[in-house]
Each structure stands twice: as C-alpha cells, then as structure tokens.
Design a protein around this motif. Structure first.
Motif, PDB file in Angstrom:
ATOM      1  N   ASP A  29       0.844  -1.188   0.000  1.00 26.16           N
ATOM      2  CA  ASP A  29       0.000   0.000   0.000  1.00 26.16           C
ATOM      3  C   ASP A  29       0.881   1.241   0.000  1.00 26.16           C
ATOM      4  O   ASP A  29       1.928   1.272   0.661  1.00 26.16           O
ATOM      5  CB  ASP A  29      -0.904   0.038   1.238  1.00 26.16           C
ATOM      6  N   LEU A  30       0.449   2.257  -0.719  1.00 32.05           N
ATOM      7  CA  LEU A  30       1.085   3.563  -0.663  1.00 32.05           C
ATOM      8  C   LEU A  30       0.211   4.452   0.207  1.00 32.05           C
ATOM      9  O   LEU A  30      -1.007   4.504   0.019  1.00 32.05           O
ATOM     10  CB  LEU A  30       1.234   4.157  -2.064  1.00 32.05           C
ATOM     11  N   ARG A  31       0.820   5.151   1.142  1.00 38.81           N
ATOM     12  CA  ARG A  31       0.051   5.888   2.149  1.00 38.81           C
ATOM     13  C   ARG A  31       0.444   7.360   2.226  1.00 38.81           C
ATOM     14  O   ARG A  31       1.619   7.704   2.086  1.00 38.81           O
ATOM     15  CB  ARG A  31       0.274   5.270   3.539  1.00 38.81           C
ATOM     16  N   ALA A  32      -0.565   8.188   2.496  1.00 36.03           N
ATOM     17  CA  ALA A  32      -0.326   9.557   2.950  1.00 36.03           C
ATOM     18  C   ALA A  32      -0.228   9.504   4.467  1.00 36.03           C
ATOM     19  O   ALA A  32      -0.975   8.752   5.107  1.00 36.03           O
ATOM     20  CB  ALA A  32      -1.461  10.474   2.524  1.00 36.03           C
ATOM     21  N   VAL A  33       0.684  10.259   5.046  1.00 36.36           N
ATOM     22  CA  VAL A  33       0.889  10.230   6.499  1.00 36.36           C
ATOM     23  C   VAL A  33       1.001  11.636   7.050  1.00 36.36           C
ATOM     24  O   VAL A  33       1.397  12.573   6.347  1.00 36.36           O
ATOM     25  CB  VAL A  33       2.153   9.414   6.874  1.00 36.36           C
ATOM     26  N   TRP A  34       0.636  11.771   8.326  1.00 35.19           N
ATOM     27  CA  TRP A  34       0.713  13.048   9.033  1.00 35.19           C
ATOM     28  C   TRP A  34       0.809  12.759  10.522  1.00 35.19           C
ATOM     29  O   TRP A  34       0.466  11.652  10.960  1.00 35.19           O
ATOM     30  CB  TRP A  34      -0.509  13.914   8.713  1.00 35.19           C
ATOM     31  N   PRO A  35       1.274  13.697  11.340  1.00 40.22           N
ATOM     32  CA  PRO A  35       1.413  13.446  12.778  1.00 40.22           C
ATOM     33  C   PRO A  35       0.081  13.052  13.408  1.00 40.22           C
ATOM     34  O   PRO A  35      -0.968  13.611  13.068  1.00 40.22           O
ATOM     35  CB  PRO A  35       1.923  14.788  13.330  1.00 40.22           C
ATOM     36  N   THR A  36       0.125  12.094  14.307  1.00 39.46           N
ATOM     37  CA  THR A  36      -1.080  11.585  14.951  1.00 39.46           C
ATOM     38  C   THR A  36      -1.901  12.714  15.570  1.00 39.46           C
ATOM     39  O   THR A  36      -1.375  13.556  16.302  1.00 39.46           O
ATOM     40  CB  THR A  36      -0.704  10.562  16.037  1.00 39.46           C
ATOM     41  N   GLY A  37      -3.195  12.727  15.260  1.00 36.06           N
ATOM     42  CA  GLY A  37      -4.099  13.715  15.838  1.00 36.06           C
ATOM     43  C   GLY A  37      -4.099  15.058  15.148  1.00 36.06           C
ATOM     44  O   GLY A  37      -4.820  15.966  15.566  1.00 36.06           O
ATOM     45  N   HIS A  38      -3.312  15.219  14.078  1.00 38.65           N
ATOM     46  CA  HIS A  38      -3.237  16.511  13.380  1.00 38.65           C
ATOM     47  C   HIS A  38      -3.575  16.304  11.898  1.00 38.65           C
ATOM     48  O   HIS A  38      -2.702  16.347  11.028  1.00 38.65           O
ATOM     49  CB  HIS A  38      -1.850  17.140  13.519  1.00 38.65           C
ATOM     50  N   ARG A  39      -4.846  16.055  11.630  1.00 38.64           N
ATOM     51  CA  ARG A  39      -5.266  15.783  10.259  1.00 38.64           C
ATOM     52  C   ARG A  39      -4.958  16.995   9.369  1.00 38.64           C
ATOM     53  O   ARG A  39      -5.094  18.140   9.801  1.00 38.64           O
ATOM     54  CB  ARG A  39      -6.752  15.462  10.219  1.00 38.64           C
ATOM     55  N   PRO A  40      -4.536  16.756   8.133  1.00 36.28           N
ATOM     56  CA  PRO A  40      -4.131  17.856   7.247  1.00 36.28           C
ATOM     57  C   PRO A  40      -5.223  18.911   7.055  1.00 36.28           C
ATOM     58  O   PRO A  40      -6.408  18.594   6.973  1.00 36.28           O
ATOM     59  CB  PRO A  40      -3.826  17.138   5.927  1.00 36.28           C
ATOM     60  N   THR A  41      -4.793  20.168   6.969  1.00 32.31           N
ATOM     61  CA  THR A  41      -5.693  21.284   6.698  1.00 32.31           C
ATOM     62  C   THR A  41      -5.121  22.104   5.545  1.00 32.31           C
ATOM     63  O   THR A  41      -3.973  21.919   5.139  1.00 32.31           O
ATOM     64  CB  THR A  41      -5.850  22.190   7.934  1.00 32.31           C
ATOM     65  N   GLY A  42      -5.920  23.020   5.024  1.00 30.53           N
ATOM     66  CA  GLY A  42      -5.447  23.927   3.983  1.00 30.53           C
ATOM     67  C   GLY A  42      -4.934  23.201   2.752  1.00 30.53           C
ATOM     68  O   GLY A  42      -5.513  22.201   2.307  1.00 30.53           O
ATOM     69  N   PRO A  43      -3.827  23.655   2.157  1.00 30.53           N
ATOM     70  CA  PRO A  43      -3.299  23.025   0.946  1.00 30.53           C
ATOM     71  C   PRO A  43      -2.955  21.537   1.131  1.00 30.53           C
ATOM     72  O   PRO A  43      -3.081  20.758   0.188  1.00 30.53           O
ATOM     73  CB  PRO A  43      -2.029  23.845   0.657  1.00 30.53           C
ATOM     74  N   ALA A  44      -2.524  21.156   2.330  1.00 32.61           N
ATOM     75  CA  ALA A  44      -2.222  19.747   2.567  1.00 32.61           C
ATOM     76  C   ALA A  44      -3.479  18.892   2.426  1.00 32.61           C
ATOM     77  O   ALA A  44      -3.450  17.799   1.851  1.00 32.61           O
ATOM     78  CB  ALA A  44      -1.604  19.565   3.959  1.00 32.61           C
ATOM     79  N   ARG A  45      -4.577  19.381   2.953  1.00 32.43           N
ATOM     80  CA  ARG A  45      -5.844  18.663   2.803  1.00 32.43           C
ATOM     81  C   ARG A  45      -6.266  18.600   1.356  1.00 32.43           C
ATOM     82  O   ARG A  45      -6.782  17.578   0.879  1.00 32.43           O
ATOM     83  CB  ARG A  45      -6.911  19.353   3.650  1.00 32.43           C
ATOM     84  N   GLN A  46      -6.058  19.703   0.620  1.00 35.18           N
ATOM     85  CA  GLN A  46      -6.420  19.733  -0.799  1.00 35.18           C
ATOM     86  C   GLN A  46      -5.600  18.715  -1.574  1.00 35.18           C
ATOM     87  O   GLN A  46      -6.130  18.000  -2.450  1.00 35.18           O
ATOM     88  CB  GLN A  46      -6.168  21.135  -1.353  1.00 35.18           C
ATOM     89  N   LEU A  47      -4.310  18.634  -1.303  1.00 36.17           N
ATOM     90  CA  LEU A  47      -3.459  17.661  -1.979  1.00 36.17           C
ATOM     91  C   LEU A  47      -3.889  16.236  -1.647  1.00 36.17           C
ATOM     92  O   LEU A  47      -3.936  15.371  -2.528  1.00 36.17           O
ATOM     93  CB  LEU A  47      -1.990  17.883  -1.602  1.00 36.17           C
ATOM     94  N   LEU A  48      -4.207  15.998  -0.390  1.00 40.36           N
ATOM     95  CA  LEU A  48      -4.655  14.669   0.009  1.00 40.36           C
ATOM     96  C   LEU A  48      -5.904  14.265  -0.759  1.00 40.36           C
ATOM     97  O   LEU A  48      -6.033  13.116  -1.197  1.00 40.36           O
ATOM     98  CB  LEU A  48      -4.924  14.636   1.527  1.00 40.36           C
TER      99      LEU A  48
END
Length: 322
Positions: A298-317
């Motif tokens: 599996d290829l995964r997007a990852v981010w620090p636990t409890g800090h779901r992406p916002t702004g441009p990071a969320r858009q990219l996700l």
C-alpha cells in the motif's frame, strides 16, 4: 462543613465563581454574554431605528429578530428595545449595552482578521515529504493538479526514504508525507492512497530472463541484488517478504540509481512496477516472474497523529484519491 445550597464547594468553583467585585456569579461567561449574532442585531437596530430593517440587513425574518431580542433581554435581565408602530427605540439600558456591544463586535472583527491572516500565511506554502517512488512517479501529477486549484501556493518537496519522511513530519518540517513501506511509522496517522507491486527485473542478457519457471523465494534470497538502502519502503517490503534474508550486491539511495545499475547489467533488482514501465516497454529491463513472494504494498499519505491535514495539505490529500 456543608457545601451549601446549589452544590457549591464553598469556593464557588462547582457552579460558578466571583467577579472582580466579589459578587457570586454562576455559569461560564458564554452563558451570561449574548452571542455575536445577537449583538450585531442590537447594533443594527440602533443604527436603523427599525427591528424589521435590522432583520432585513442581517438576512433573517422579523419574527426571528424579535425572538432574538427577547432572548437577549431575558439573558441580561433588562429591557433593551421599545417597540412601537413608529419603529424601535433603544431603552437607556439598551443604549448602554449597545455601546458595550460595539466594542465586543469590533474586537471580534479584529480576531477574525487575525485568524484570516494566519490562514493566508498557512495557505501560502505547502511542505511535502515523500518517499522516492511516490516523489518521482506519482507526486508530479498531483502537484500539477494542485497548481490549477491553488496557483498562489508555493510547494516545496523533500524526497527521501520512508524513515526520513517520518522524521521530517515529526519534527514539524513537513505538512504532509507519503510513504510506501509495510507499516505506518510510529507517531503518524495514515490513509491508503494507492497500491503498488514490486517486481524482479534484470537486464535482457541475465540468465533469469530466459527462465521457463518462476523464480522461488529461496533462490531470490540467495542471490545478491541491487537494492535500495535500509529504511526505504521498497527495501522494507522486500525484507518482509524474504524474512530479512535479502542479500545486497549494491545498496543505492535512489530508484533512478538502482534502475541504472540494473540496466547496465550489474545484476538483478527488485523495484516498483510504477518505476520501471518505460524500461520494460523498451526492453532495457525484463520482468522476472516470481512464484511465492508477496511483493504487493500500500502507498500511504501520512501526518502526525491527531493533526489531520488542513489547507493546501488537505487539498493535496483529496487529489491523491481522485
């Protein structure tokens, strides 16, 4: 000693506290102060001299405006507006409350402007960390799509192995990461965004390219291979599939370097199917069938636990799932 009526503990902490003059008050400030919508309505009534006009300006019905004023009067315990066929006039108490309301609304406007400035600063850049295969073969297309949606966002990309991606995220040096290993690094949350498969490849002259039967796991483990370094997602998947028995002929830190070595005939390798499409189509490399080795991942997007992406990071996700 008894805690007294109303369940207080003698200090007023259970159900209230004391104001600056030592008077007992109950509940939180949010329950004692009208909300911003009510205060904005009161200011509009003071400016227009009409409850109906204030309602129209704020986009609400007159009954809703009347209800909101009555609720505010009950909350404060004083009459604020005198209503008559000729219009609505503030009471003396209403005029005083309106003066306080104006300062609160102005402070809220300053708060909103500051929050928007923070969002603008956040949205002006995006820092991405990605493991090599994703950085080279998937991320460019996602970033082109992001550019059409957020043309003013500056994007920086750090390409490294999966271990480096985790380090950058946990150090606060990246807003979003992409990894391709067998597990999610500690301290990170993830979402699967694609699937991939590793394949065994060799230059056309290698004996494996003329095999009639698929390669077995034991034979693959016994043969020195051109490999990515430890810590890379590709190496993690191969080591897991072979029980840690993979033998490196050469260890290289990029997929491009591994491919070049394999194409030169230095030896066979195990690489992402995404990475070798062109080399397979022009016969610079040949895929070697394998019988009993689990090389899907599996290829995964990852981010620090409890800090779901916002702004441009969320858009990219969101684009990676399109």
């Amino acid at each position: 000693m008894s805690s007294g009526a109303g369940g207080t503990n003698g200090t007023g902490d259970a159900e209230g506290g004391y104001d600056v003059r030592g008077r007992h008050v109950t509940g939180s400030l949010a329950h004692r102060v009208p909300d911003l919508g009510a205060l904005e309505l009161l200011l509009a009534v003071a400016r227009l001299g009409s409850l109906g006009g204030a309602a129209r300006e704020l986009g609400i019905t007159q009954p809703a405006a009347s209800s909101r004023v009555r609720s505010m009067e009950r909350q404060l315990g004083v009459a604020l507006v005198d209503r008559s066929p000729r219009g609505s006039r503030l009471t003396d108490a209403g005029a005083l409350v309106t003066d306080w309301a104006r300062r609160i609304v102005e402070a809220a406007e300053a708060f909103d402007a500051g929050a928007q400035a923070l969002r603008d600063r956040r949205d002006s850049r995006l820092r991405v960390a990605a493991s090599m295969t994703i950085a080279e073969y998937l991320l460019p297309g996602w970033l082109v799509a992001l550019r059409t949606q957020l043309p003013d966002t500056a994007v920086s990309l750090l390409a490294g192995n999966s271990a480096v991606v985790a380090e950058r995220l946990l150090a606060g040096e990246a807003d979003l990461g992409f990894v391709e290993g067998v597990s999610v690094p500690a301290g990170l949350d993830s979402a699967v965004i694609a699937h991939d498969r590793l394949i065994v490849v060799a230059a056309p002259g290698h004996p494996w390219t003329r095999r009639r039967r698929p390669l077995r796991a034991a034979e693959l483990a016994a043969t020195p291979l051109i490999l990515r370094e430890k810590g890379s997602g590709t190496r993690q998947v191969l080591d897991a599939a072979l029980g840690g028995l993979a033998r490196p002929l050469i260890e290289l830190s990029s997929t491009t370097a591994v491919k070049a070595a394999a194409v030169s005939g230095a030896g066979p390798s195990v690489l992402s199917e995404l990475a070798v499409g062109e080399e397979l189509s022009n016969r610079r490399l040949v895929s070697v069938p394998v019988a009993d080795v689990a090389l899907a991942r599996d290829l995964r997007a990852v981010w620090p636990t409890g800090h779901r992406p916002t702004g441009p990071a969320r858009q990219l996700l969101s684009l990676t799932r399109g």
